[in-house]
Design an enzyme around this catalytic site. Structure first.
Site, PDB file in Angstrom:
ATOM      1  N   GLY A  92     143.194  38.602  74.699  1.00 35.49           N
ATOM      2  CA  GLY A  92     143.940  37.594  74.601  1.00 35.49           C
ATOM      3  C   GLY A  92     145.340  38.507  75.500  1.00 35.49           C
ATOM      4  O   GLY A  92     146.110  38.507  74.789  1.00 35.49           O
ATOM      5  N   ARG A 129     157.438  48.145  78.378  1.00 34.40           N
ATOM      6  CA  ARG A 129     158.830  48.294  79.140  1.00 34.40           C
ATOM      7  C   ARG A 129     159.353  49.333  77.899  1.00 34.40           C
ATOM      8  O   ARG A 129     160.195  50.222  78.184  1.00 34.40           O
ATOM      9  CB  ARG A 129     159.732  46.979  79.597  1.00 34.40           C
ATOM     10  CG  ARG A 129     160.953  47.698  79.472  1.00 34.40           C
ATOM     11  CD  ARG A 129     161.583  46.257  80.080  1.00 34.40           C
ATOM     12  NE  ARG A 129     162.623  46.350  81.074  1.00 34.40           N
ATOM     13  CZ  ARG A 129     163.984  46.695  80.090  1.00 34.40           C
ATOM     14  NH1 ARG A 129     163.789  46.201  78.706  1.00 34.40           N
ATOM     15  NH2 ARG A 129     165.326  46.708  80.397  1.00 34.40           N
ATOM     16  N   ALA A 130     159.770  48.956  76.187  1.00 36.06           N
ATOM     17  CA  ALA A 130     160.531  49.176  75.565  1.00 36.06           C
ATOM     18  C   ALA A 130     159.801  50.468  75.020  1.00 36.06           C
ATOM     19  O   ALA A 130     159.856  51.650  75.106  1.00 36.06           O
ATOM     20  CB  ALA A 130     159.626  48.582  74.763  1.00 36.06           C
ATOM     21  N   ARG A 163     138.920  41.392  77.446  1.00 39.33           N
ATOM     22  CA  ARG A 163     137.663  41.462  75.651  1.00 39.33           C
ATOM     23  C   ARG A 163     136.528  42.122  75.819  1.00 39.33           C
ATOM     24  O   ARG A 163     135.314  42.121  76.520  1.00 39.33           O
ATOM     25  CB  ARG A 163     137.448  40.076  75.249  1.00 39.33           C
ATOM     26  CG  ARG A 163     138.688  38.436  75.274  1.00 39.33           C
ATOM     27  CD  ARG A 163     138.435  38.450  74.296  1.00 39.33           C
ATOM     28  NE  ARG A 163     139.651  36.684  74.506  1.00 39.33           N
ATOM     29  CZ  ARG A 163     140.587  36.464  73.761  1.00 39.33           C
ATOM     30  NH1 ARG A 163     140.456  37.992  72.474  1.00 39.33           N
ATOM     31  NH2 ARG A 163     140.763  35.723  74.403  1.00 39.33           N
ATOM     32  N   ASP A 172     144.519  40.369  66.814  1.00 39.16           N
ATOM     33  CA  ASP A 172     142.672  40.923  65.713  1.00 39.16           C
ATOM     34  C   ASP A 172     141.790  41.633  66.543  1.00 39.16           C
ATOM     35  O   ASP A 172     141.519  43.371  65.720  1.00 39.16           O
ATOM     36  CB  ASP A 172     142.247  39.557  65.160  1.00 39.16           C
ATOM     37  CG  ASP A 172     141.402  40.173  63.699  1.00 39.16           C
ATOM     38  OD1 ASP A 172     142.057  40.416  62.915  1.00 39.16           O
ATOM     39  OD2 ASP A 172     140.729  39.484  63.894  1.00 39.16           O
ATOM     40  N   THR A 196     148.935  38.034  70.490  1.00 37.67           N
ATOM     41  CA  THR A 196     148.631  37.585  70.707  1.00 37.67           C
ATOM     42  C   THR A 196     149.643  35.718  70.124  1.00 37.67           C
ATOM     43  O   THR A 196     149.745  35.774  69.548  1.00 37.67           O
ATOM     44  CB  THR A 196     147.817  37.033  69.462  1.00 37.67           C
ATOM     45  OG1 THR A 196     147.384  35.432  69.769  1.00 37.67           O
ATOM     46  CG2 THR A 196     148.101  37.432  68.374  1.00 37.67           C
ATOM     47  N   ASP A 245     148.304  33.327  69.285  1.00 36.71           N
ATOM     48  CA  ASP A 245     147.787  31.864  68.339  1.00 36.71           C
ATOM     49  C   ASP A 245     148.779  32.723  66.747  1.00 36.71           C
ATOM     50  O   ASP A 245     148.876  32.031  65.624  1.00 36.71           O
ATOM     51  CB  ASP A 245     146.706  32.635  67.804  1.00 36.71           C
ATOM     52  CG  ASP A 245     145.501  33.047  69.093  1.00 36.71           C
ATOM     53  OD1 ASP A 245     145.773  31.260  70.109  1.00 36.71           O
ATOM     54  OD2 ASP A 245     144.856  33.563  69.006  1.00 36.71           O
ATOM     55  N   ASP A 251     147.861  34.537  64.064  1.00 36.59           N
ATOM     56  CA  ASP A 251     147.172  34.503  63.268  1.00 36.59           C
ATOM     57  C   ASP A 251     146.101  35.904  62.513  1.00 36.59           C
ATOM     58  O   ASP A 251     145.537  36.319  62.344  1.00 36.59           O
ATOM     59  CB  ASP A 251     145.553  33.977  63.838  1.00 36.59           C
ATOM     60  CG  ASP A 251     144.980  34.629  65.218  1.00 36.59           C
ATOM     61  OD1 ASP A 251     146.287  35.956  65.028  1.00 36.59           O
ATOM     62  OD2 ASP A 251     144.282  34.770  65.219  1.00 36.59           O
ATOM     63  N   ARG A 256     143.104  29.686  68.542  1.00 35.57           N
ATOM     64  CA  ARG A 256     142.124  30.207  67.068  1.00 35.57           C
ATOM     65  C   ARG A 256     141.920  29.241  65.955  1.00 35.57           C
ATOM     66  O   ARG A 256     141.748  28.383  65.795  1.00 35.57           O
ATOM     67  CB  ARG A 256     141.799  31.952  67.188  1.00 35.57           C
ATOM     68  CG  ARG A 256     140.468  32.668  67.333  1.00 35.57           C
ATOM     69  CD  ARG A 256     141.051  33.606  68.173  1.00 35.57           C
ATOM     70  NE  ARG A 256     141.226  34.719  67.122  1.00 35.57           N
ATOM     71  CZ  ARG A 256     141.026  35.461  66.050  1.00 35.57           C
ATOM     72  NH1 ARG A 256     139.236  35.900  66.403  1.00 35.57           N
ATOM     73  NH2 ARG A 256     141.908  35.776  64.983  1.00 35.57           N
TER      74      ARG A 256
HETATM   75  O1  F6P Z   1     143.537  34.054  70.673  1.00 36.47           O
HETATM   76  C1  F6P Z   1     144.160  33.958  71.926  1.00 36.47           C
HETATM   77  C2  F6P Z   1     143.464  32.584  72.648  1.00 36.47           C
HETATM   78  O2  F6P Z   1     144.038  32.211  73.546  1.00 36.47           O
HETATM   79  C3  F6P Z   1     143.136  31.954  71.682  1.00 36.47           C
HETATM   80  O3  F6P Z   1     144.066  30.795  71.019  1.00 36.47           O
HETATM   81  C4  F6P Z   1     142.013  30.944  72.515  1.00 36.47           C
HETATM   82  O4  F6P Z   1     141.161  30.591  71.095  1.00 36.47           O
HETATM   83  C5  F6P Z   1     141.205  32.410  72.843  1.00 36.47           C
HETATM   84  O5  F6P Z   1     142.201  33.491  73.005  1.00 36.47           O
HETATM   85  C6  F6P Z   1     141.219  32.029  74.302  1.00 36.47           C
HETATM   86  O6  F6P Z   1     140.202  33.309  74.730  1.00 36.47           O
HETATM   87  P1  F6P Z   1     139.454  33.574  76.287  1.00 36.47           P
HETATM   88  O7  F6P Z   1     140.204  34.201  76.758  1.00 36.47           O
HETATM   89  O8  F6P Z   1     138.008  34.894  75.926  1.00 36.47           O
HETATM   90  O9  F6P Z   1     138.891  32.684  76.816  1.00 36.47           O
END
Ligand code: F6P
Length: 327
Positions: free
Chosen positions: A14, A24-25, A75, A106, A128, A130, A132, A174
């Protein structure tokens, strides 16, 4: 690691505000160290297809303030297959790339661990919205996303107030509730529903319903519930609230608005710090590392160890405060 002459950089998973600052850095630090830089487009997909562009300093001017990622992202399903990871590693080798910097969440880290097995020197940067990844206190994009969600919920509150409604606002994250917690507290939500604190086996909303009912009886006429995605269906929760309390209820799913937009100063700053740090540790001869923040200081971990750090707890003081400050 042998002497570095050429490095690659990619963004994956994402997109997150601040990724551009990191790229950039990386480019500035690498070029100023005498390295060539190649940007891989569309994350691990571009590594498989060798879709790239050479990067020098003019290519990364005026991108600090831009949302998304100038290198695009994906992805990659194919990257789960060893045959494509072997191809990716061979592409890097045959184009003279000595190390790869991968910015992402992740999934990106897990991909990096597998690519490492094909002999690629790799440094990861956590990116990310999230927040997470347990190995680091900060991931690029979180601050911007939490601010965007806060601003959006402030606007929703205006409308909720005008109509005397309850709005259930679903935010991303997530399996973690950081965006919900921060945006919920910042907007003085009546209730914040977090995955870390949710009893999935005996899921029931009695506490929320009772609190809303009491406020309704006390004469309040507008309510906000901030719900982290994945805990429950926002529509069903809104229906339940309306049925049990008689308060007219609506749903607002914030969605991808949280991923876009110009990064906050924090995301630009941390992106810059992490990008430069990644090149610095490559110069020290390190590889197979992820850049992380601990006690507000930049550190780095072995990527395999990093993925095993698993702390899904939410700071108890913050959580209790979110309950105490619910309006
Ligand atoms: O990991 C970032 C995120 O935006 C999550 O918050 C969300 O669950 C997921 O990606 C959505 O994924 P996609 O871009 O594959 O729809």
């Amino acid at each position: 690691m042998s002497e570095i002459r050429r490095i690659a950089v990619l963004t994956s998973g994402g997109d997150a505000p601040g990724m551009n600052s990191a790229v950039r850095a990386v480019v500035f630090a690498a070029v100023n160290s005498g390295y060539e830089v190649v940007g891989i487009l569309r994350g691990y997909e571009g590594l498989i297809d060798w879709e790239v562009r050479e990067l020098s300093i003019p290519d990364v001017r005026n991108i600090n303030n831009r949302g998304g990622t100038i290198l695009f992202s994906s992805r990659s399903e194919r990257f789960l297959d060893k045959k494509y990871r072997e191809l990716a590693a061979e592409n890097l080798r045959s184009h003279g790339v000595d190390a790869l910097v991968a910015v992402g969440g992740d999934g990106t880290l897990r991909g990096a661990i597998e690519l490492r097995k094909e002999g690629v020197n790799i440094i990861c940067i956590p990116g990310t919205i999230d927040r997470d990844m347990s190995c680091t206190e900060y991931t690029l994009g979180f601050d911007t996303a939490a601010n965007t969600a806060t601003e959006a919920i402030d606007r929703i509150r205006d409308s909720s107030l005008s109509h005397g409604r309850c709005t259930v606002v679903e935010v991303m994250g997530r399996k973690r509730g950081y965006i919900a917690l921060w945006a919920g507290m910042a907007t003085s939500a009546d209730a914040i529903v977090l995955p870390e604190k949710w009893d999935y086996e005996n899921s029931n909303f009695d506490n929320i319903i009772n609190a809303l009912r009491k406020r309704h009886v006390d004469g309040r006429n507008s309510y906000l519930v901030v719900l982290a995605e994945g805990v429950t269906d926002a529509g069903k929760l809104a229906e339940l609230i309306q049925k049990e309390t008689g308060i007219e209820s609506r749903v607002s799913v914030l969605g991808y608005i949280q991923r876009g937009g110009s990064p906050t100063a924090k995301d630009r700053m941390y992106g810059s710090l992490m990008g430069a740090y990644a090149v610095e540790i490559l110069k020290e001869g390190k590889d197979n590392r992820i850049v992380a923040i601990k006690n507000d200081i930049l550190i780095d971990y072995d990527i395999t160890e990093a993925v095993e750090i698993n702390n899904n707890e939410l700071d108890d003081f913050q959580y209790k405060l979110s309950l105490a400050l619910a309006e």
